[in-house]
Design a protein around this motif. Sequence first.
Motif: not given
Length: 388
Positions: A111-135
Amino acid sequence: MPSTTVRIAMNGVTGRMGHHQHLVRSLLALRDQGGLALADGTVILPEPVLVGRSAPKLRALAARHNLPHWSCDLDAVLGDDSIDLYFDAQVTAAREEAVKKAIAAGKPLYVEKPTASSLTGALELARLAREAGVKNGVVQDKLFLPGLRKLRRLVEGGFFGRILSVRGEFGYWVFEGDWQPAQRPSWNYRAEDGGGIAADMFPHWEYVLHELFGPVRSVQAHITTHIPRRWDESGTPYEATADDAAYGILELAGGIVAQINSSWAVRVHRDELLEFQVDGTEGSAVAGLRHCRVQHRAATPRPVWNPDLPASATFRDQWQEVPDNGTFDNAFKAQWELFLRHVLRDGPWRWDLAAGARGVQLAALALRSSAEGRRLPVGDPAAPEPTP
């Protein structure tokens, strides 16, 4: 030589950056050179599948580049098992929801940056990807520019001794749109659409500083809107609700001080649109998009301040050009190649959504620093913020 086709859903490539840098100069360039050769001899052939909201624009773009597949139905594309990877270059406001859908579909994503409009949103995306195990990966293209690659070579070779400071100048005059068309889309100047130079550029400065010199520890910024009235693509005037200039002082680990000015309301009087000057005890360098020049301690002249006499030397002539010592490919294409190797063969990769969240954090703190008129500490974006 065996070949493998990788189908890549590309969302947002009707825009300037997605079209020119990611589609044409990266994936289509890879296709035209015969694919990406992996260490085991396999050749990767990227096959873009265009995704977006405008059927006429997608149809025209697909026809121009001889691409048979395009769609306005993101859900259907992500539900297609033949799609191997998802890429997002949409406007920031639309990115978060689409990336969540890609994660839920189990697709590796870039994805391009910024990854989200807020830090909360950006951290949520990182968490979801980590938990889903997707590169996952975030575009951090400036690290792959020839000038900054030469600068990294100097840093890693110990050229500077102890680094004291970094000065960055970025920007150019973006026409207001009344008597000449603007070079940037109008949404860049509307906060409600995710615009603003701080949100756009501070994520860049975070990864450049972090990778080359060390983590950012504090930020003090002044962010403003110099040009309050602009004209959009149809010639209609509108009020600019987003900032167009950001002036920042950042302290890095080890005491390095970075000063970075970003502006879409500045006329260029430098060799390149982006330049960094790095000063150290043993030498200095000025690096741009392509060039890098150095002045070593032993070759530093002895300037003397005398305003009553004209300068007797041309200061630019006192610097030495750093040689290429190799061939530099397009910066976006170079990072695409690394990400494809990461996805397909577990090649090394560190520019993930968590790294992208650091950029979103720095932009948010810069905006807050400007609003509150004070310096703010920069810590781990995933850690709770300390109580003042």
